[in-house]
Scaffold this active site. Structure first.
Site, PDB file in Angstrom:
ATOM      1  N   ASP A 108       0.829  -1.208   0.000  1.00 30.66           N
ATOM      2  CA  ASP A 108       0.000   0.000   0.000  1.00 30.66           C
ATOM      3  C   ASP A 108       0.862   1.257   0.000  1.00 30.66           C
ATOM      4  O   ASP A 108       1.856   1.346   0.724  1.00 30.66           O
ATOM      5  CB  ASP A 108      -0.887  -0.017   1.257  1.00 30.66           C
ATOM      6  CG  ASP A 108      -1.791   1.188   1.331  1.00 30.66           C
ATOM      7  OD1 ASP A 108      -2.645   1.338   0.441  1.00 30.66           O
ATOM      8  OD2 ASP A 108      -1.639   1.994   2.271  1.00 30.66           O
ATOM      9  N   GLU A 168       1.028  -0.729  -5.171  1.00 28.38           N
ATOM     10  CA  GLU A 168      -0.012   0.299  -5.249  1.00 28.38           C
ATOM     11  C   GLU A 168       0.718   1.627  -5.366  1.00 28.38           C
ATOM     12  O   GLU A 168       1.073   2.259  -4.372  1.00 28.38           O
ATOM     13  CB  GLU A 168      -0.935   0.298  -4.038  1.00 28.38           C
ATOM     14  CG  GLU A 168      -2.204   1.099  -4.299  1.00 28.38           C
ATOM     15  CD  GLU A 168      -2.376   2.384  -3.490  1.00 28.38           C
ATOM     16  OE1 GLU A 168      -3.208   3.225  -3.880  1.00 28.38           O
ATOM     17  OE2 GLU A 168      -1.691   2.568  -2.473  1.00 28.38           O
TER      18      GLU A 168
HETATM   19  C1  GLC Z   1      -3.903   3.610  -0.417  1.00 27.00           C
HETATM   20  C2  GLC Z   1      -5.323   3.147  -0.291  1.00 27.00           C
HETATM   21  C3  GLC Z   1      -6.159   4.281   0.165  1.00 27.00           C
HETATM   22  C4  GLC Z   1      -5.645   4.771   1.473  1.00 27.00           C
HETATM   23  C5  GLC Z   1      -4.159   5.081   1.394  1.00 27.00           C
HETATM   24  C6  GLC Z   1      -3.569   5.218   2.742  1.00 27.00           C
HETATM   25  O1  GLC Z   1      -3.770   4.553  -1.403  1.00 27.00           O
HETATM   26  O2  GLC Z   1      -5.747   2.637  -1.502  1.00 27.00           O
HETATM   27  O3  GLC Z   1      -7.501   3.897   0.287  1.00 27.00           O
HETATM   28  O4  GLC Z   1      -6.331   5.938   1.834  1.00 27.00           O
HETATM   29  O5  GLC Z   1      -3.439   4.080   0.783  1.00 27.00           O
HETATM   30  O6  GLC Z   1      -3.316   3.960   3.309  1.00 27.00           O
HETATM   31  C1  GLC Z   2      -3.226   6.931  -2.401  1.00 22.95           C
HETATM   32  C2  GLC Z   2      -3.259   7.084  -3.862  1.00 22.95           C
HETATM   33  C3  GLC Z   2      -3.947   8.348  -4.285  1.00 22.95           C
HETATM   34  C4  GLC Z   2      -5.271   8.411  -3.610  1.00 22.95           C
HETATM   35  C5  GLC Z   2      -5.094   8.343  -2.130  1.00 22.95           C
HETATM   36  C6  GLC Z   2      -6.360   8.400  -1.372  1.00 22.95           C
HETATM   37  O1  GLC Z   2      -2.299   7.799  -1.939  1.00 22.95           O
HETATM   38  O2  GLC Z   2      -1.949   7.058  -4.333  1.00 22.95           O
HETATM   39  O3  GLC Z   2      -4.159   8.398  -5.643  1.00 22.95           O
HETATM   40  O4  GLC Z   2      -5.911   9.584  -3.976  1.00 22.95           O
HETATM   41  O5  GLC Z   2      -4.457   7.157  -1.793  1.00 22.95           O
HETATM   42  O6  GLC Z   2      -7.424   7.820  -2.006  1.00 22.95           O
END
Ligand code: GLC
Ligand code: GLC
Length: 667
Positions: free
Chosen positions: A278, A320
């Site tokens: 993540d 991710e």
């Molecule tokens: C990733 C998840 C998002 C979350 C963020 C912080 O981007 O997809 O939902 O808010 O990480 O963990």
């Molecule tokens: C992660 C993703 C970003 C997204 C965020 C919260 O940081 O990289 O694109 O907007 O999570 O959803």
């Protein structure tokens, strides 16, 4: 074994048991890399030698703790092609509580997923997290404890086992950038423990935070502005890039690294097949930079990967990294370094929505046409929607090259999907509008962004028809352009936005909840009712998934070629199976049944190329076959399973064709 003397010394000290042979053999291969990577990050640390010893002991203990069943799977996977490249693998992501209540409930729903054709299931974070707002579970209070509201470790292990027995796979999150502020490490830090304080970025005054802030963007500018939070118990500022309750972990501290290595191994040993890293671009921070995509973040991933290969070689990593296209690919394995085998194709996702709004495929074609070709053994996860917002992460120069002004173009897309643009059928909302920069992202479910919600409300049947076609078009492309298709739970039955989050106090600030609907099993039941929209969408998506399993040109790692479009609304993409080094072709595998058989190398004639043709216009269009470098006569359209009668076929409004070329190799 030839390794660095400093690692050899430690290896000699490691006691061995009968049964450790595979471990030492793998360490013989990966030991050098582990040492190099570990010392490049932490070599200057005074306790380095001791930490190295503990790293190796952690790996050995993790190996010994790995259940025999999983070790057998590892051996099987080491012998065959990568499991995530098996023909037809398709993924599905879901929240346990919203989809089925808990782990037990989920197990009862596995047949539903099988009916759809899903093989890889991403269970959204199910680890213990704070009551109230936990960012959908992305604030972790205990990395290896299943949230008691969802089940227990034994149930998770059983679920993994059940999936494996059905030829399915389990993906889960390693939220490695931050912990919850009620994680025992954070609590210990608050209670004055120095060791744990150093697991985080803690600063007594604003000097360092201000230096960082000068170059750091904000993830949640509307609801969590800034990247630091004042924590009274610590009388200090703590780095909190996401929410104030998500404390950034300090990966420059080797002690933290060792803790997280234990977490990774623990997850692998529960039977998880794919570990989703993540927010991986955020792992390393340096003042004066955006604190994203720094080289050290890549070093950490490489080191974790090398360690995973020693303990659990059957486990794969998913990045991710929702960043610029050129940065995303850096998280994937290359010939030089191993990182992740899979990454979300965030650019494809954003481009698909851009094409739908503009009704033109120009930016999609240009951008994909210039995309870096991935190394063998890696693949994209191609998705239409996920639990997060849609960021407009396009390359500005490409926007200009197709004739738009980047700022105005983004404004148009935001207006379009929030329904403000006159005539837009979409019902989404803006997420994190930043008045300082004018930036915003988009929330909304696939169906609602594609216009189904508005169309159903208006009772306009023609509009409903077009909305359904838009959904079918986007998913059809996610299933055929490249990579592993991934569905978001509920999209297969066209679930619309769920507005109940607005009245739940801990969710009300975060409109991403509108596109995380609670699974509507009554609606899902209607998939069996002919004529219902659920039957239509479910049937169509199930058909995409079933068909692509049998199409060698749609293998997850088969390349694509974007063809010049005869018209701006049309998107043309040519897929052809290739024989990647050391891998049999998809057709070869299909011919051979299971396994990797080099003998089954088919002749050219058995491996047809497939032309994917899509129409983003709400009216029919001719394909314009005369401009193609090959003839379509004698070809077969796979979705309708009919021979092409017309040498220049028509695509209906938002139509999609999968044309199997009769003469492969002719273009
Ligand atoms: C990733 C998840 C998002 C979350 C963020 C912080 O981007 O997809 O939902 O808010 O990480 O963990
Ligand atoms: C992660 C993703 C970003 C997204 C965020 C919260 O940081 O990289 O694109 O907007 O999570 O959803």
């Amino acid at each position: 074994m030839k390794t660095h003397p400093r690692i050899e010394r430690e290896l000699e000290l490691l006691d061995t048991e009968e049964g450790d042979a595979a471990f030492f053999a793998r360490l013989g291969l990966a030991g050098e890399a582990i040492f190099e990577l570990f010392s490049s990050l932490y070599g200057d640390h005074p306790d380095f030698q001791d930490q190295l010893a503990r790293l190796l002991a952690t790996l050995r203990d993790a190996y010994r703790a790995r259940p025999e069943r999983l070790k057998a799977l590892d051996r099987e996977r080491e012998r065959s092609e990568p499991w995530y490249l098996k023909p037809g693998l398709a993924a599905y992501m879901l929240y346990l509580d919203r989809f089925a209540g808990d782990l037990r409930g989920f197990e009862r729903k596995i047949p539903y997923l099988e009916e759809l054709g899903v093989k890889l299931v991403h269970l959204m974070p199910f680890w213990r997290c704070p009551a109230g707002n936990s960012d959908g579970g992305y604030a972790i209070s205990d990395y290896l404890l299943v949230d008691p509201r969802l089940g227990a470790e034994a149930e998770l292990v059983e679920t993994a086992d059940k999936l494996h027995r059905r030829g399915m796979y389990l993906a889960a999150d390693l939220v490695l950038n931050h912990s919850a502020d009620d994680h025992p490490w954070a609590l210990a830090a608050k209670a004055g423990d120095r060791r744990h304080r150093e697991y985080y970025y803690v600063f007594p005054d604003r000097t360092m935070p201000d230096r960082f802030e000068a170059a750091m963007p904000e993830v949640f500018p509307e609801t969590a502005p800034g990247n630091f939070t004042w924590v009274p118990e610590l009388e200090s500022w703590v780095m909190t890039v996401f929410h104030p309750f998500q404390w950034d972990l300090n990966w420059s501290n080797p002690e933290l690294f060792l803790e997280m290595l234990g977490v990774l191994a623990g997850m692998a040993n529960m039977g998880i097949d794919l570990i989703r890293l993540d927010a991986v671009p955020y792992l390393w921070k340096r003042p004066g930079t955006s604190c994203q995509n720094l080289d050290e973040a890549h070093t950490i991933v490489r080191l974790l990967k090398a360690c995973a290969l020693v303990v659990a070689p059957g486990v794969a990593f998913l990045a991710e990294a929702i960043v610029q296209p050129s940065e995303i690919v850096r998280y994937l394995d290359t010939a030089e370094a191993d990182e992740c085998q899979l990454a979300y194709h965030a650019s494809l996702m954003a481009l698909l929505w851009e094409a739908l709004a503009t009704r033109k495929a120009s930016l999609l074609s240009l951008s994909l046409g210039e995309e870096t070709r991935l190394a063998s053994g890696t693949a994209w996860l191609s998705y239409v929607r996920c639990h997060d917002d849609i960021g407009l992460g396009y390359d500005d120069r490409r926007i200009e090259r197709v004739g738009y002004e980047p700022r105005l173009h983004r404004r148009f897309l935001l207006d379009y999907y929030s329904g403000r643009f006159p005539g837009s059928p979409a019902s989404g909302r803006l997420f994190m509008e930043n008045p300082n920069t004018g930036d915003a992202r988009i929330s909304g479910s696939c169906a609602s962004l594609a216009g189904l919600e508005t169309a159903l409300a208006s009772g306009d049947e023609a509009a409903v028809e077009l909305a359904l076609r838009r959904i079918e078009l986007l998913y059809g492309l996610a299933c055929s352009i490249v990579g592993i298709p991934m569905l978001f739970a509920g999209d297969e039955i066209g679930l619309r936005n769920d507005y109940s989050w607005e009245s739940v106090s801990e969710l009300a600030e975060d409109n991403r909840w509108m596109h995380r609907p609670i699974m509507d099993w009554k609606a899902a039941g209607r998939r069996k009712k002919p004529g219902s929209l659920e039957a239509r969408l479910f049937g169509r998506i199930a058909r995409y998934l079933a068909l692509r399993t049998a199409i060698p040109a749609f293998a997850q790692d088969a390349p694509f070629e974007i063809l010049p479009s005869p018209g701006e609304n049309l998107f043309l993409c040519l897929r052809r199976p290739t024989r990647a080094e050391g891998r049999a072709t998809a057709q070869g595998r299909a011919n051979a049944g299971a396994g990797n058989s080099a003998d089954a190398e088919p002749t050219e004639g058995e491996r047809p190329w497939v032309l994917v043709a899509a129409n983003f216009a709400p009216e029919p269009r001719r394909l314009g076959a005369a401009a193609l470098p090959f003839a379509l006569s004698g070809s077969r359209e796979l979705l309708s399973d009919r021979p092409l009668v017309d040498g220049d076929p028509a695509l209906e409004a938002y139509g999609l064709l999968w044309i199997e070329l009769s003469a492969p190799g002719s273009p």
